[in-house]
Scaffold this motif. Structure first.
Motif, PDB file in Angstrom:
ATOM      1  N   MET A  30       0.843  -1.177   0.000  1.00 38.38           N
ATOM      2  CA  MET A  30       0.000   0.000   0.000  1.00 38.38           C
ATOM      3  C   MET A  30       0.889   1.242   0.000  1.00 38.38           C
ATOM      4  N   ASN A  31       0.619   2.147  -0.899  1.00 44.58           N
ATOM      5  CA  ASN A  31       1.417   3.367  -1.016  1.00 44.58           C
ATOM      6  C   ASN A  31       0.521   4.557  -0.695  1.00 44.58           C
ATOM      7  N   THR A  32       0.594   5.032   0.533  1.00 39.28           N
ATOM      8  CA  THR A  32      -0.221   6.163   0.946  1.00 39.28           C
ATOM      9  C   THR A  32       0.663   7.378   1.159  1.00 39.28           C
ATOM     10  N   SER A  33       0.067   8.547   1.068  1.00 39.85           N
ATOM     11  CA  SER A  33       0.789   9.799   1.282  1.00 39.85           C
ATOM     12  C   SER A  33       0.169  10.566   2.427  1.00 39.85           C
ATOM     13  N   VAL A  34       1.004  11.327   3.118  1.00 35.29           N
ATOM     14  CA  VAL A  34       0.571  12.185   4.209  1.00 35.29           C
ATOM     15  C   VAL A  34       1.093  13.577   3.916  1.00 35.29           C
ATOM     16  N   SER A  35       0.237  14.568   3.977  1.00 32.91           N
ATOM     17  CA  SER A  35       0.677  15.945   3.746  1.00 32.91           C
ATOM     18  C   SER A  35       1.285  16.510   5.021  1.00 32.91           C
ATOM     19  N   ILE A  36       2.364  17.269   4.851  1.00 37.24           N
ATOM     20  CA  ILE A  36       3.042  17.893   5.982  1.00 37.24           C
ATOM     21  C   ILE A  36       3.206  19.376   5.682  1.00 37.24           C
ATOM     22  N   LEU A  37       2.838  20.191   6.618  1.00 34.95           N
ATOM     23  CA  LEU A  37       3.045  21.628   6.514  1.00 34.95           C
ATOM     24  C   LEU A  37       4.172  21.975   7.481  1.00 34.95           C
ATOM     25  N   ALA A  38       5.249  22.525   6.950  1.00 36.89           N
ATOM     26  CA  ALA A  38       6.403  22.830   7.797  1.00 36.89           C
ATOM     27  C   ALA A  38       6.990  24.178   7.419  1.00 36.89           C
ATOM     28  N   GLU A  39       7.438  24.887   8.422  1.00 34.00           N
ATOM     29  CA  GLU A  39       8.149  26.135   8.182  1.00 34.00           C
ATOM     30  C   GLU A  39       9.635  25.818   8.130  1.00 34.00           C
ATOM     31  N   ILE A  40      10.317  26.402   7.133  1.00 31.81           N
ATOM     32  CA  ILE A  40      11.753  26.208   7.008  1.00 31.81           C
ATOM     33  C   ILE A  40      12.410  27.579   6.925  1.00 31.81           C
ATOM     34  N   PRO A  41      13.678  27.672   7.291  1.00 34.70           N
ATOM     35  CA  PRO A  41      14.370  28.960   7.198  1.00 34.70           C
ATOM     36  C   PRO A  41      14.374  29.468   5.752  1.00 34.70           C
ATOM     37  N   GLU A  42      14.329  30.768   5.603  1.00 36.98           N
ATOM     38  CA  GLU A  42      14.262  31.388   4.282  1.00 36.98           C
ATOM     39  C   GLU A  42      15.448  30.982   3.404  1.00 36.98           C
ATOM     40  N   ILE A  43      16.642  30.909   3.981  1.00 34.01           N
ATOM     41  CA  ILE A  43      17.822  30.551   3.201  1.00 34.01           C
ATOM     42  C   ILE A  43      17.702  29.133   2.658  1.00 34.01           C
ATOM     43  N   LEU A  44      17.108  28.239   3.436  1.00 34.96           N
ATOM     44  CA  LEU A  44      16.887  26.868   2.978  1.00 34.96           C
ATOM     45  C   LEU A  44      15.863  26.844   1.844  1.00 34.96           C
ATOM     46  N   HIS A  45      14.829  27.654   1.979  1.00 38.15           N
ATOM     47  CA  HIS A  45      13.812  27.758   0.928  1.00 38.15           C
ATOM     48  C   HIS A  45      14.423  28.289  -0.369  1.00 38.15           C
ATOM     49  N   GLN A  46      15.272  29.289  -0.256  1.00 36.88           N
ATOM     50  CA  GLN A  46      15.923  29.852  -1.441  1.00 36.88           C
ATOM     51  C   GLN A  46      16.812  28.811  -2.120  1.00 36.88           C
ATOM     52  N   SER A  47      17.541  28.055  -1.331  1.00 32.26           N
ATOM     53  CA  SER A  47      18.396  27.001  -1.881  1.00 32.26           C
ATOM     54  C   SER A  47      17.555  25.932  -2.573  1.00 32.26           C
ATOM     55  N   LEU A  48      16.439  25.581  -1.967  1.00 25.68           N
ATOM     56  CA  LEU A  48      15.529  24.602  -2.569  1.00 25.68           C
ATOM     57  C   LEU A  48      14.994  25.115  -3.896  1.00 25.68           C
ATOM     58  N   GLN A  49      14.582  26.361  -3.931  1.00 27.88           N
ATOM     59  CA  GLN A  49      14.054  26.944  -5.168  1.00 27.88           C
ATOM     60  C   GLN A  49      15.117  26.938  -6.263  1.00 27.88           C
ATOM     61  N   GLN A  50      16.344  27.293  -5.926  1.00 25.89           N
ATOM     62  CA  GLN A  50      17.433  27.287  -6.905  1.00 25.89           C
ATOM     63  C   GLN A  50      17.683  25.877  -7.424  1.00 25.89           C
ATOM     64  N   TYR A  51      17.647  24.906  -6.528  1.00 26.51           N
ATOM     65  CA  TYR A  51      17.849  23.518  -6.938  1.00 26.51           C
ATOM     66  C   TYR A  51      16.746  23.068  -7.890  1.00 26.51           C
ATOM     67  N   LEU A  52      15.501  23.370  -7.540  1.00 24.10           N
ATOM     68  CA  LEU A  52      14.371  22.948  -8.370  1.00 24.10           C
ATOM     69  C   LEU A  52      14.391  23.612  -9.737  1.00 24.10           C
ATOM     70  N   GLU A  53      14.853  24.851  -9.798  1.00 21.86           N
ATOM     71  CA  GLU A  53      14.935  25.559 -11.080  1.00 21.86           C
ATOM     72  C   GLU A  53      15.948  24.910 -12.022  1.00 21.86           C
TER      73      GLU A  53
END
Length: 74
Positions: free
Chosen positions: A1-24
């Protein structure tokens, strides 16, 4: 069984920026895939064998590997 759970998490802005750059620069990845890979990798590396049973450890490894191989190159 492959189920998903949604998670809402706050992350530091610098980590978010790095993630966005990686995804781009890696269109084969999305935010969910990165978080899934990162969380499963964290659990594999931080849980000692005594605290994580073999079945759970195998499940984490399976999720981690499936996430990596479903995406294009890192």
């Amino acid at each position: 069984m492959n189920t998903s759970v949604s998670i809402l998490a706050e992350i530091p802005e610098i980590l978010h920026q790095s993630l966005q750059q990686y995804l781009e620069t890696h269109p084969g990845w999305d935010q969910d895939g990165v978080f899934t890979a990162a969380l499963s990798f964290f659990l594999l590396n931080c849980q000692s064998s005594e605290r994580m049973n073999f079945e759970d450890q195998n499940s984490c490894a399976k999720v981690y590997l499936e996430t990596l191989f479903q995406r294009s190159e890192c």
